[in-house]
Structure formats: structure tokens, C-alpha cells
Scaffold this motif. Structure first.
Motif, mmCIF file in Angstrom:
data_model
loop_
_atom_site.group_PDB
_atom_site.id
_atom_site.type_symbol
_atom_site.label_atom_id
_atom_site.label_comp_id
_atom_site.label_asym_id
_atom_site.label_seq_id
_atom_site.Cartn_x
_atom_site.Cartn_y
_atom_site.Cartn_z
ATOM 1 N N ILE A 134 0.799 -1.209 -0.018
ATOM 2 C CA ILE A 134 0.099 -0.091 0.170
ATOM 3 C C ILE A 134 0.941 1.179 -0.118
ATOM 4 C CG2 ILE A 134 -1.855 1.254 1.292
ATOM 5 C CD1 ILE A 134 -2.995 -1.480 2.167
ATOM 6 N N VAL A 135 1.869 1.341 0.840
ATOM 7 C CA VAL A 135 2.863 2.407 0.901
ATOM 8 C C VAL A 135 3.429 2.460 -0.558
ATOM 9 C CG1 VAL A 135 4.963 3.261 1.863
ATOM 10 C CG2 VAL A 135 3.181 2.364 3.205
ATOM 11 N N LEU A 136 3.947 1.579 -1.157
ATOM 12 C CA LEU A 136 4.626 1.700 -2.453
ATOM 13 C C LEU A 136 3.502 2.209 -3.440
ATOM 14 C CD1 LEU A 136 6.535 -1.694 -2.506
ATOM 15 C CD2 LEU A 136 7.475 0.933 -2.464
ATOM 16 N N ILE A 137 2.527 1.925 -3.289
ATOM 17 C CA ILE A 137 1.240 2.289 -4.351
ATOM 18 C C ILE A 137 1.175 3.805 -4.136
ATOM 19 C CG2 ILE A 137 -0.939 2.355 -5.114
ATOM 20 C CD1 ILE A 137 -1.060 -0.827 -4.502
ATOM 21 N N PHE A 138 1.092 4.193 -3.082
ATOM 22 C CA PHE A 138 0.715 5.712 -2.815
ATOM 23 C C PHE A 138 2.118 6.471 -3.186
ATOM 24 C CE2 PHE A 138 -2.744 4.576 0.039
ATOM 25 C CZ PHE A 138 -3.605 5.275 -0.612
ATOM 26 N N ALA A 139 3.362 5.783 -2.940
ATOM 27 C CA ALA A 139 4.556 6.572 -3.230
ATOM 28 C C ALA A 139 4.761 6.715 -4.756
ATOM 29 C CB ALA A 139 5.640 5.948 -2.563
ATOM 30 N N GLY A 140 4.163 5.569 -5.535
ATOM 31 C CA GLY A 140 4.158 5.558 -6.949
ATOM 32 C C GLY A 140 3.371 6.578 -7.473
ATOM 33 N N PHE B 64 2.405 9.280 -5.805
ATOM 34 C CA PHE B 64 2.985 10.669 -5.682
ATOM 35 C C PHE B 64 4.287 10.977 -6.466
ATOM 36 C CE2 PHE B 64 6.311 13.063 -3.206
ATOM 37 C CZ PHE B 64 5.494 14.197 -2.936
ATOM 38 N N LEU B 65 5.098 9.961 -6.795
ATOM 39 C CA LEU B 65 6.333 10.356 -7.575
ATOM 40 C C LEU B 65 5.875 10.594 -9.038
ATOM 41 C CD1 LEU B 65 8.577 7.660 -6.326
ATOM 42 C CD2 LEU B 65 8.880 10.202 -5.880
ATOM 43 N N TYR C 76 6.710 14.008 -11.092
ATOM 44 C CA TYR C 76 7.360 14.093 -12.456
ATOM 45 C C TYR C 76 6.497 14.716 -13.423
ATOM 46 C CZ TYR C 76 9.125 12.176 -16.842
ATOM 47 O OH TYR C 76 9.470 12.224 -18.051
ATOM 48 N N GLU C 77 5.167 14.618 -13.361
ATOM 49 C CA GLU C 77 4.435 15.477 -14.323
ATOM 50 C C GLU C 77 4.544 16.824 -13.961
ATOM 51 O OE1 GLU C 77 0.432 14.049 -14.070
ATOM 52 O OE2 GLU C 77 0.812 12.016 -15.132
#
Length: 176
Positions: A23-29, A31-32, A36-37
């Protein structure tokens, strides 16, 4: 079944930590991706479009402000309807509809590009819901990076089947 329960009880904290990590990795992805956009659009954020009412400036918007107003993503056709691309921008009815301006006396909108070329649309077409868009991104890329001839802002009629009818390098919208 007993074997599964025994394995689950023995490793349940590891499974909970693994789920929490996912779940943390999904939210970090997410956010990143957003960061980037924002970084790719930051060099174009200060490009503006000016909205005039019979020659007098009513309001000007930077690309950053246009995004904050609530951009939409929609698909349009190019190459005589053979190819479909996703564009991001704001519809003209949303952009000029919020200006507190009397449109009854202004039957047309004149769109001017960097070269001074002007194109007119009837106000009834410009204010049609989700028809005419002021676009700053195509396929997730800034317009200028997708095709340098488009400039940083373009007016797109979603009913058209070809990019040749687009108004590129948009600088001024004049309500006449």
C-alpha cells in the motif's frame, strides 16, 4: 485447510507488513508520478493565454492556473480519424463561462495565435459543453514536446477528425 491456518498464524505479522508495504509503495508511486508530471510541465507553467472582452483584457491564465481550474482529459482524433490521442486541457465553456461577462452582446470569440492570425468561432459553439478545449498536453507530454509546431497551447474542436483544423500557438481569446 489446517496446514494453511497454521502457516497463516505463524506468519500473519509478516503478511500484514507485506500488505502495508504494498500500500505504501502504491501511494509513493502515485506521488512520484505526479511530481514527475509537475516537473515536466514546470518549464511551461508561466506561458499565458489572455482573455479579452472587446479589446480590453479581462483575465489572463498561466498553464499552472489552467491546471488548477480543473483540467479534463479527453480523446480526440487526428490524421483524418485514423488515430486517437488523449489530450489534457480545459474546456472553453468552463474557462470563459466563469468570467461574469455578458455574452449576449458578444456573438463570436476570436482566437489569435503568436503570428497574429485570427480564427473566429460562434459563441454558441465555444460555450457548448466539452466541445472546444484549450489544450496543453497530448499523450501525457507537454504540447510543445509532442509536436513543436503546436506551441504550448492549442484550441481543439473535439468534433474535428484532423489536427490540421487545430489552432496552435494560442495567445489571445477575444470575446467580440
Amino acid at each position: 485447510m489446517n496446514k494453511f491456518n497454521r502457516i497463516f498464524k505463524k506468519n500473519k505479522y509478516k503478511l500484514y507488513l507485506l500488505a502495508l508495504l504494498a500500500i505504501v509503495l502504491i501511494f509513493a508511486g502515485i506521488f512520484l508520478k505526479k511530481k514527475y508530471e509537475d516537473m515536466t510541465m514546470s518549464k511551461y507553467s508561466n506561458d499565458i493565454v489572455i482573455i479579452k472582452g472587446n479589446g480590453d483584457e479581462l483575465k489572463s491564465f498561466s498553464i499552472k492556473e489552467l491546471k488548477a481550474l480543473g483540467s479534463n482529459k479527453t480523446e480526440v482524433y487526428i490524421n483524418n480519424g485514423l488515430e486517437k490521442v488523449e489530450v489534457e486541457g480545459i474546456s472553453l465553456e468552463k474557462l470563459i463561462g466563469n468570467l461574469d461577462y455578458n455574452f449576449r452582446d458578444r456573438p463570436t470569440i476570436e482566437i489569435e495565435d503568436n503570428n497574429g492570425n485570427a480564427t473566429r468561432y460562434p459563441m454558441s459553439v465555444a460555450l457548448e459543453v466539452d466541445r472546444i478545449y484549450l489544450v496543453y498536453k497530448i499523450e501525457g507530454q507537454p504540447l510543445l514536446e509532442y509536436n513543436p509546431s503546436y506551441g504550448t497551447l492549442a484550441i481543439i474542436d473535439t468534433n474535428s477528425k484532423s489536427a490540421s483544423s487545430w489552432i496552435t500557438n494560442v495567445k489571445t481569446l477575444n470575446l467580440q
